[in-house]
Motif scaffolding. Structure first.
Motif, PDB file in Angstrom:
ATOM      1  N   PRO A 107      33.562 -24.896 -27.843  1.00  0.00           N
ATOM      2  CA  PRO A 107      34.028 -24.836 -29.241  1.00  0.00           C
ATOM      3  C   PRO A 107      34.011 -23.418 -29.816  1.00  0.00           C
ATOM      4  O   PRO A 107      34.956 -23.016 -30.511  1.00  0.00           O
ATOM      5  CB  PRO A 107      33.045 -25.756 -29.983  1.00  0.00           C
ATOM      6  N   VAL A 151      36.871 -21.371 -28.088  1.00  0.00           N
ATOM      7  CA  VAL A 151      38.198 -21.721 -28.608  1.00  0.00           C
ATOM      8  C   VAL A 151      38.400 -21.120 -29.996  1.00  0.00           C
ATOM      9  O   VAL A 151      39.459 -20.559 -30.302  1.00  0.00           O
ATOM     10  CB  VAL A 151      38.373 -23.254 -28.637  1.00  0.00           C
ATOM     11  N   ARG A 154      41.204 -18.341 -30.876  1.00  0.00           N
ATOM     12  CA  ARG A 154      42.195 -18.639 -31.917  1.00  0.00           C
ATOM     13  C   ARG A 154      42.189 -17.560 -32.998  1.00  0.00           C
ATOM     14  O   ARG A 154      43.240 -17.203 -33.547  1.00  0.00           O
ATOM     15  CB  ARG A 154      41.904 -20.011 -32.532  1.00  0.00           C
ATOM     16  N   VAL A 213      43.225 -21.018 -24.280  1.00  0.00           N
ATOM     17  CA  VAL A 213      42.726 -22.004 -25.243  1.00  0.00           C
ATOM     18  C   VAL A 213      43.108 -23.416 -24.803  1.00  0.00           C
ATOM     19  O   VAL A 213      42.291 -24.350 -24.858  1.00  0.00           O
ATOM     20  CB  VAL A 213      43.283 -21.713 -26.656  1.00  0.00           C
ATOM     21  N   LYS A 214      44.340 -23.569 -24.365  1.00  0.00           N
ATOM     22  CA  LYS A 214      44.811 -24.882 -23.910  1.00  0.00           C
ATOM     23  C   LYS A 214      43.996 -25.366 -22.719  1.00  0.00           C
ATOM     24  O   LYS A 214      43.598 -26.536 -22.652  1.00  0.00           O
ATOM     25  CB  LYS A 214      46.292 -24.791 -23.542  1.00  0.00           C
ATOM     26  N   SER A 249      40.528 -26.381 -23.911  1.00  0.00           N
ATOM     27  CA  SER A 249      40.592 -27.634 -24.667  1.00  0.00           C
ATOM     28  C   SER A 249      40.754 -28.826 -23.733  1.00  0.00           C
ATOM     29  O   SER A 249      40.161 -29.892 -23.947  1.00  0.00           O
ATOM     30  CB  SER A 249      41.747 -27.587 -25.667  1.00  0.00           C
ATOM     31  N   GLU A 250      41.550 -28.647 -22.683  1.00  0.00           N
ATOM     32  CA  GLU A 250      41.739 -29.725 -21.709  1.00  0.00           C
ATOM     33  C   GLU A 250      40.457 -29.996 -20.936  1.00  0.00           C
ATOM     34  O   GLU A 250      40.111 -31.148 -20.663  1.00  0.00           O
ATOM     35  CB  GLU A 250      42.873 -29.359 -20.747  1.00  0.00           C
ATOM     36  N   LYS A 288      37.470 -29.533 -22.060  1.00  0.00           N
ATOM     37  CA  LYS A 288      36.540 -30.191 -22.981  1.00  0.00           C
ATOM     38  C   LYS A 288      36.869 -31.676 -23.114  1.00  0.00           C
ATOM     39  O   LYS A 288      35.979 -32.535 -23.148  1.00  0.00           O
ATOM     40  CB  LYS A 288      36.606 -29.509 -24.354  1.00  0.00           C
ATOM     41  N   SER A 289      38.173 -31.989 -23.170  1.00  0.00           N
ATOM     42  CA  SER A 289      38.578 -33.381 -23.365  1.00  0.00           C
ATOM     43  C   SER A 289      38.319 -34.244 -22.135  1.00  0.00           C
ATOM     44  O   SER A 289      38.144 -35.457 -22.235  1.00  0.00           O
ATOM     45  CB  SER A 289      40.061 -33.450 -23.742  1.00  0.00           C
TER      46      SER A 289
END
Length: 361
Positions: free
Chosen positions: A287, A290, A294, A351-352, A355-356, A358-359
């Motif tokens: 977090p 990211v 950003r 970032v993408k 995020s992937e 993390k998900s």
């Protein structure tokens, strides 16, 4: 400038041994100190405008100093044969040296290293630049040795009619344009300068949808780390950069990571080198990483918006018939914008990916 003055002296000397070389030097150089006022403005990049103005002021001040020193010098003692030495001729000499001189090993210093000595090397200075050179300059013996020699040695087989290319250095387009009068497309060492500023970070974080009151009002322990990064305090160096091999200035990245974290123990559990490294994947957690990236992307957008024209406008202008200086100025600013967009693209991809991860965790 000492070598430039010697060049002017040899140019003014009747029967100079170096006249065949000097007479073949360009009469004009495509560096920004010779741009028109309009084309200097066309660069659209404040750090470079500052450097151009600084060099122009230096030449004007140096002209005044030389005129005072030579005011009462007799013709037979005049170092330039009585010729007028003004800002224009000084600019020519400075440009000849900056664009053609090579730095050789001079005298040995007490620390075991050698002093760098700029030297003009006839014929060798005809070699152009490449980041993938096929040759290199080799100096045998130091500059005071009677056996010193300078050679251009091929690093790869060079076919007939192939240009001999040297690497002028891992330089930004600012330095290539200032010193050599050209711009490298997609230069991997190019970057833009930013000033580290809490207000700017607040604006970037808002644009990125990142909330952190620490940007303009950091906690005491965050201030300590910012001081270690030389971003706060009396001796602060607030200049940071985007682009180049690092992609994001390490000090800026570390500052963002620290300011976005409320966990003092976790932050202090990492050394500064880890916090400054983009290759160090999410040292304070995904977090935070990211949010930091950003914010950098938003800073890139702000940097891009500082240019009055868009890339499409620049491309359209370049299709017209332009003076060489205007064309160079537009190429320079367009490459800056393309570099910023490349930074944004790479960081967005990162970032993408984070995020992937993390998900799916």
């Amino acid at each position: 400038m000492r070598l430039g003055l010697r060049l002017l002296q040899e140019r003014a000397t009747v029967g100079s041994f170096w006249w065949p070389y000097i007479s073949n030097l360009p009469e004009a150089f495509s560096v920004p100190i010779f741009f028109s006022r309009e084309d200097i403005k066309n660069l659209q990049y404040a750090p470079l405008l500052h450097q151009v103005n600084k060099r122009c002021r230096f030449l004007l001040e140096f002209e005044k100093e030389i005129k005072i020193m030579l005011e009462d010098v007799a013709l037979q003692d005049h170092p330039f044969g009585g010729q007028d030495v003004n800002a224009s001729s000084l600019g020519w000499a400075m440009s000849a040296v900056s664009s053609r001189a090579f730095r050789l090993h001079g005298e040995s210093l007490p620390n075991g290293k050698n002093a760098d000595i700029p030297m003009l090397l006839p014929l060798i200075d005809m070699c152009n630049h490449s980041f993938q050179p096929n040759a290199q300059i080799v100096q045998e013996q130091d500059i005071n040795s009677p056996n010193m020699s300078i050679k251009v040695v091929a690093e790869t087989p060079i076919e007939q009619d192939t240009p001999v290319m040297l690497n002028y250095g891992c330089l930004s387009n600012d330095l290539f344009l200032l010193d050599y009068g050209f711009v490298i497309p997609s230069n991997p060492f190019d970057y833009v300068e930013l000033k580290y500023d809490g207000t700017l970070l607040d604006a970037a974080s808002m644009a990125a949808g990142v909330s952190s009151p620490s940007f303009s009002s950091p906690n005491y322990w965050q201030k300590e780390i910012l001081s270690q990064l030389n971003l706060q305090g009396v001796q602060a160096l607030p200049k940071v950069s985007l682009g180049g091999p690092q992609l994001v200035d390490g000090r800026l990245l570390a500052a963002l990571r620290v300011l976005l974290s409320n966990d003092k123990e976790t932050v202090q559990g990492h050394d500064l080198n880890a916090l400054m490294s983009l290759s160090e994947e999410a040292p304070l957690g995904v977090p935070i990483e990211v949010a930091a990236l950003r914010t950098v992307i938003a800073l890139s957008v702000i940097a891009l918006e500082h240019f009055p024209t868009k890339i499409m406008e620049d491309e359209s202008i370049l299709k017209k018939k332009l003076s060489s200086s205007k064309e160079l100025a537009i190429q320079f600013r367009m490459q800056k914008k393309l570099m910023i967009i490349d930074v944004m693209r790479k960081l967005t991809k990162r970032v993408k990916m984070l995020s992937e991860e993390k998900s799916t965790a």
